[in-house]
Design a protein around this motif. Structure first.
Motif, PDB file in Angstrom:
ATOM      1  N   GLU A 180       0.851  -1.183   0.000  1.00 18.92           N
ATOM      2  CA  GLU A 180       0.000   0.000   0.000  1.00 18.92           C
ATOM      3  C   GLU A 180       0.883   1.227   0.000  1.00 18.92           C
ATOM      4  O   GLU A 180       1.976   1.204   0.564  1.00 18.92           O
ATOM      5  CB  GLU A 180      -0.861   0.028   1.274  1.00 18.92           C
TER       6      GLU A 180
ATOM      7  N   SER B  68       1.702   4.355   1.669  1.00 18.88           N
ATOM      8  CA  SER B  68       1.386   4.853   3.005  1.00 18.88           C
ATOM      9  C   SER B  68       1.684   6.333   3.139  1.00 18.88           C
ATOM     10  O   SER B  68       1.240   6.987   4.063  1.00 18.88           O
ATOM     11  CB  SER B  68       2.167   4.068   4.052  1.00 18.88           C
TER      12      SER B  68
ATOM     13  N   THR C  19       2.603  10.018   0.694  1.00 17.39           N
ATOM     14  CA  THR C  19       2.853  10.703  -0.584  1.00 17.39           C
ATOM     15  C   THR C  19       3.646  11.966  -0.296  1.00 17.39           C
ATOM     16  O   THR C  19       4.098  12.189   0.836  1.00 17.39           O
ATOM     17  CB  THR C  19       1.548  11.086  -1.286  1.00 17.39           C
TER      18      THR C  19
ATOM     19  N   TRP D 194       1.205  11.540   5.241  1.00 11.02           N
ATOM     20  CA  TRP D 194       0.734  10.177   5.450  1.00 11.02           C
ATOM     21  C   TRP D 194      -0.655   9.993   4.895  1.00 11.02           C
ATOM     22  O   TRP D 194      -1.511  10.850   5.061  1.00 11.02           O
ATOM     23  CB  TRP D 194       0.778   9.834   6.937  1.00 11.02           C
ATOM     24  N   VAL D 195      -0.860   8.857   4.246  1.00  6.30           N
ATOM     25  CA  VAL D 195      -2.186   8.543   3.709  1.00  6.30           C
ATOM     26  C   VAL D 195      -2.977   7.877   4.831  1.00  6.30           C
ATOM     27  O   VAL D 195      -2.483   6.927   5.456  1.00  6.30           O
ATOM     28  CB  VAL D 195      -2.089   7.579   2.509  1.00  6.30           C
ATOM     29  N   PRO D 196      -4.197   8.373   5.130  1.00  3.46           N
ATOM     30  CA  PRO D 196      -4.995   7.711   6.167  1.00  3.46           C
ATOM     31  C   PRO D 196      -5.173   6.246   5.819  1.00  3.46           C
ATOM     32  O   PRO D 196      -5.334   5.900   4.635  1.00  3.46           O
ATOM     33  CB  PRO D 196      -6.333   8.455   6.099  1.00  3.46           C
ATOM     34  N   LYS D 197      -5.114   5.396   6.812  1.00  4.27           N
ATOM     35  CA  LYS D 197      -5.201   3.941   6.570  1.00  4.27           C
ATOM     36  C   LYS D 197      -6.440   3.593   5.752  1.00  4.27           C
ATOM     37  O   LYS D 197      -6.405   2.725   4.879  1.00  4.27           O
ATOM     38  CB  LYS D 197      -5.214   3.194   7.902  1.00  4.27           C
ATOM     39  N   SER D 198      -7.526   4.303   6.004  1.00  5.35           N
ATOM     40  CA  SER D 198      -8.784   3.993   5.319  1.00  5.35           C
ATOM     41  C   SER D 198      -8.712   4.324   3.831  1.00  5.35           C
ATOM     42  O   SER D 198      -9.490   3.825   3.037  1.00  5.35           O
ATOM     43  CB  SER D 198      -9.928   4.798   5.954  1.00  5.35           C
ATOM     44  N   ALA D 199      -7.757   5.161   3.461  1.00  5.73           N
ATOM     45  CA  ALA D 199      -7.680   5.586   2.057  1.00  5.73           C
ATOM     46  C   ALA D 199      -6.662   4.768   1.259  1.00  5.73           C
ATOM     47  O   ALA D 199      -6.450   5.022   0.089  1.00  5.73           O
ATOM     48  CB  ALA D 199      -7.314   7.070   1.987  1.00  5.73           C
ATOM     49  N   ARG D 200      -6.002   3.831   1.894  1.00  2.00           N
ATOM     50  CA  ARG D 200      -4.983   3.052   1.184  1.00  2.00           C
ATOM     51  C   ARG D 200      -5.619   1.875   0.464  1.00  2.00           C
ATOM     52  O   ARG D 200      -6.621   1.341   0.912  1.00  2.00           O
ATOM     53  CB  ARG D 200      -3.940   2.532   2.187  1.00  2.00           C
ATOM     54  N   TRP D 201      -5.061   1.493  -0.671  1.00  3.31           N
ATOM     55  CA  TRP D 201      -5.537   0.281  -1.324  1.00  3.31           C
ATOM     56  C   TRP D 201      -4.349  -0.577  -1.755  1.00  3.31           C
ATOM     57  O   TRP D 201      -3.269  -0.062  -2.018  1.00  3.31           O
ATOM     58  CB  TRP D 201      -6.477   0.587  -2.480  1.00  3.31           C
TER      59      TRP D 201
ATOM     60  N   THR E 267       3.038   1.053  -8.334  1.00  7.37           N
ATOM     61  CA  THR E 267       2.577   2.423  -8.114  1.00  7.37           C
ATOM     62  C   THR E 267       3.390   3.356  -8.970  1.00  7.37           C
ATOM     63  O   THR E 267       4.619   3.241  -9.084  1.00  7.37           O
ATOM     64  CB  THR E 267       2.641   2.834  -6.636  1.00  7.37           C
TER      65      THR E 267
END
Lengths: 446, 447
Positions: free
Chosen positions: B290, B292, B294, B298-305, B310
């Protein structure tokens, strides 16, 4: 009285018949001044011997030295020049001869009387001019010898240059074979690339154009080779089967260049045979003018002796002299002409000397720069292009360059080697020019 | 006469000089650092006898006062030490010409910082006051832009806009407080195109205030950079815009790039910054990951895929995270195939399917001292064999494909390395465990 006349006649012949220099002596002197290989064909037998010698020399691969040798014995233009010596020498013999006396005999009959007259007319003063004439003819012969010698050296230069041209043309043609093969490989690959669908027709056509031009170049080199070879044949005087000779496979070399021009002009002025001929021409004109001056009035004095006899009477002897009266012709025309001829020869000598000095400077510069060019080409251009090829091989190894670049740089290297051969040839030709301009080398042709 | 002996000798001297050219060229080989002004110290090029000395293990700087962060490992790089001065972390950066080995067999005249290109990684902690003292030893003026940082406008490092350029031999001081955490970069913002084409850049990592936040077991970072270095040369061409021939992780190319060696169960972060002029789809084998973090944080955990590739666009930073579950030697590389290759001629003729054998014989005859091999008929894989056979290449030039694996040639180059996952990789040990030993029956085999 008859006896007296005969005695004086014999005396004249004896006086005029002094020994003269022979043709062979003159020709030997010419050999000394030019080359011991000179040979004068005067008889069919001699022609046969020369032909055999020429064929012997041609039976092995021809080198430059033998090409010069063949020219000296087989070039018919030179043979014509050698006959100039024959002509001049004959003039010399002629100059030693007195004008023939005129023997006259008349017989008349009338009234039972027969009268016969025997007369002898001699241009007696002519005897006095014989030494002068012989002197003149001697100078003329020497002038001829120098003139012929100069022509020999000129021809030696021409054959040397023709030999170099033929050698260069042949070597370049041989080298170009490799280049043409390289072009062939390129076009073959291109055709296959096109057939496989990997190369456009346009790009194939461009490569075809390049290949066609390479073939044109090969034709041109063949043409040049044929022309150079034929020029050499002509100077060597060859025809028929004789023209099938091969050239010796020696690499073109650079001798040691003359690196100093000190004393070259003086050396040329001293040694050049055309310079010597010009000096002799002045000498001749001077003497000729003196001769004309001396003989302007009295050249036609005639002595005569007559013996008359009538039937039944005592013979009557008489002596006479005829002198031209300088009333109309004082000989001024002849004197003026001789003077003009003399002036001409002096100017000519001056011109020859100035030109020789200029030729020396020109030829020295030519040979020196040709040497530098040959060295630069051979020692820098050729190895640099060889290194380029080596580097291109590395680029090919790394797939950084394709096979076309590899072949192209292979050809570049070949072209550089051809340039080096041309440069060597130019230098050697310049060197042949310089040799002639200096009046022959110290060793070799002189 | 115009031409005298002296002239003649003069010409000969020219000849001698050109004959000596070869020797002088060779002498220059040892002085590749000397492309700057005379004021910048010349670095003498030496071949690296033992590549391990400049390869792993990477330099890891552990914080001096309290373990308040988990340090990163910079591939084939190092972290810049700092000094505490009255509560301010003071870093010294010297912009200068450097010599960088891209892989054994190739060294490059770069511009970088403190002796390397890329420059050392700067690591600090959110909330730190940092003082960055920049000395310019380059032959031209420079600045440093702190890429992605929130800071006072006057500290942004844009020459002419927010500050005068730093002239050669001048020293400028940047000082600001770090108000964010994440993955950032630094690079010049003065004659930027040339200086970045020459390799002047580095990473700037800001750790979270709380070391437990975003904690991973192994944290790797590297920059993407590209160069145009003509075969047979040593210096990047800074005027190249698109036709680059060397694609690098931290100015290294495969097989010269450190592998990322981890222990099964480790949570791993790999931070990538892109300072090339094109995007790079970074692809990893064997795991899903994922993004994590950018450029913005930090990318919120809920927004990671989850994903396996990448794209890192120009000027972007991405941190990917995964738990190393699967043992093995897993490739990680840019998925643009020409970015995993060494230099190659782009205009070489296309010979796919072209029969050449008979012509090859003809060409061999023309080049008697050369082992000519026709190439490209059935592809270019033979290139790799040629490289293995030790076929000579132009000086300082890497093969188009190289790298030898346990099963044969890997046929890669450029942006390619491995994540090596092992059960028994000791904690804190970053050294290379060697090739993976596959359990029997788990390797593809010939039928």
């Amino acid at each position: 009285m008859k006896q007296k006349i005969i005695y004086s006649f014999v005396a004249l012949i004896a006086f005029s018949g002094c020994s003269t220099i022979s043709q062979n002596e003159v020709f030997n002197a010419l050999r000394e001044e030019t080359s011991k290989n000179l040979q004068w064909i005067k008889t069919p037998q001699e022609a046969e011997i020369v032909k055999k010698n020429v064929n012997d020399l041609l039976s092995q691969p021809l080198n430059q030295e033998n090409a010069v040798h063949i020219t000296l014995i087989n070039n018919r233009s030179l043979q014509q020049m050698y006959e100039e010596i024959g002509l001049s020498q004959s003039e010399l013999v002629q100059a030693g001869l007195m004008s023939n006396p005129l023997l006259g005999y008349t017989i008349g009959r009338g009234g039972g009387v027969t009268k016969s007259t025997l007369s002898l007319d001699v241009a007696l003063l002519d005897v006095l001019w014989i030494p002068l004439r012989r002197d003149l003819a001697g100078v003329a012969l020497e002038e001829t010898r120098f003139r012929v010698g100069d022509e020999v050296l000129r021809t030696v230069r021409e054959v040397k240059k023709a030999y170099i041209d033929a050698q260069v043309a042949q070597k370049k043609l041989a080298l170009y074979e490799g280049l043409l093969k390289s072009h062939e490989a390129s076009i073959q690959l291109a055709i296959r690339q096109h057939t496989a669908g990997n190369l456009s027709k346009r790009n194939l056509l461009k490569m075809q154009d390049t290949y066609a031009r390479a073939r044109l170049e090969a034709i041109e080199l063949n043409r040049k080779n044929a022309m150079a070879r034929e020029t050499l044949n002509r100077i060597l005087g060859l025809y028929g089967d004789q023209t099938n000779y091969t050239l010796e496979e020696t690499p073109l070399a650079l001798g040691i260049a003359i690196s100093d021009d000190k004393g070259l002009e003086t050396r040329a002025i001293k040694n050049r045979l055309d310079m010597n001929a010009a000096i002799k021409a002045v000498d001749y004109a001077a003497r000729d003018a003196g001769y004309t001056q001396k003989t302007r009035l009295l050249s036609e004095i005639e002595f005569s002796a007559e013996s008359e006899k009538e039937t039944d009477s005592q013979g009557f002897n008489s002596f006479g002299i005829k002198i031209p009266l300088p009333i109309f012709d004082f000989g001024q025309g002849r004197v003026g002409k001789a003077q003009a001829l003399y002036n001409q020869k002096v100017h000519r000598l001056y011109e020859v000397a100035v030109n020789i000095r200029s030729q020396v400077r020109e030829s020295y510069a030519e040979s020196r720069y040709a040497y530098d060019k040959a060295v630069e080409t051979n020692e820098v251009i050729v190895p640099v292009n060889q290194e380029i090829l080596e580097e291109t091989k590395l680029f090919y190894n790394g797939m950084l360059d394709g096979v076309y670049e590899l072949l192209e740089d292979h050809r570049r290297y070949g072209e550089a080697k051809m340039e080096a051969i041309s440069a060597f040839g130019e230098y050697q030709k310049a060197q042949s020019d310089l040799e002639y301009v200096l009046g022959g080398t110290d060793n070799g042709t002189k | 006469m115009g031409q005298n002996r002296r002239d003649f000798l003069g010409l000969s001297a020219t000849l001698l000089a050109s004959a000596g050219l070869g020797a002088s060229l060779k002498a220059q080989e040892h002085d590749h650092g000397g492309h700057g002004e005379s004021s910048s110290p010349k670095r003498h090029l030496t071949r690296v006898e033992d590549p391990k000395r400049v390869l792993s293990p990477a330099t890891v700087i552990t914080p001096q006062e309290g373990k308040n962060y988990n340090p990163v490992v910079t591939l084939n790089g190092w972290t810049l030490p700092y000094e505490m001065k009255e509560g301010v972390k003071e870093f010294h950066l010297i912009a200068e010409p450097v010599v960088r080995e891209f892989a054994p067999g190739m060294v490059v005249n770069c511009w970088g910082y403190n002796g390397t290109s890329p420059g050392p990684t700067i690591e600090a902690v959110e909330g730190d006051r940092v003082r960055l003292i920049v000395t310019n030893k380059l032959p031209e003026h420079t600045t440093i832009h702190w890429h992605g940082l929130i800071l006072p406008n006057g500290m942004d490092g844009v020459g002419g806009l927010t500050q005068p350029q730093i002239a050669p031999e001048e020293t400028f001081v940047y000082e600001f407080t770090l108000v964010q955490s994440g993955t950032f970069m630094y690079h010049p913002h003065a004659d930027e195109m040339v200086q970045m084409a020459m390799g002047a850049m580095g990473m700037f990592i800001i750790h979270p205030k709380n070391p437990k936040e975003h904690r991973v077991d192994r944290d790797f970072c590297f920059l993407l950079s590209s160069y145009d270095i003509a075969p047979g040369t040593y210096t990047p061409n800074p005027s190249t815009m698109t036709e680059f021939n060397l694609w690098t992780f931290n100015s290294r190319v495969f097989p010269g790039i450190d592998t990322m060696n981890v222990r099964v169960g480790d949570r791993v972060r790999i931070r990538v910054g892109n300072l090339t002029m094109t995007n790079h789809p970074i692809h990893m084998h064997g795991h899903t990951f994922e993004v994590s973090c950018t450029d913005g944080g930090w990318v919120p955990k809920s927004a990671r895929w989850p994903e396996v590739t990448t794209d890192v666009a120009v000027g972007q930073m991405r941190a990917i995270e995964f738990v190393a579950k699967h043992e093995g030697d897993w490739s990680i590389h840019c998925h643009k195939s020409h970015h995993t290759m060494g230099p190659m001629g782009h205009s070489i003729p296309n010979m796919i399917g072209v029969k050449q054998d008979d012509i090859a014989q003809k060409i061999s005859d023309l080049l008697p001292d050369y082992m000519y091999m026709p190439m490209g008929k059935s592809g270019m894989a033979e290139m790799s064999d040629m490289a293995d056979m030790g076929m000579a290449l132009p000086e300082n030039t890497l093969p188009m494909m190289s790298g030898q694996g346990p099963f044969g040639p890997i046929e890669m180059g450029g942006m390619f390395t491995l994540v090596k996952v092992r059960k028994n990789q000791p904690k804190g040990d970053y050294s290379d465990p060697g090739w993976y030993t596959h359990p029997s029956g788990t390797v593809a085999k010939k039928r």
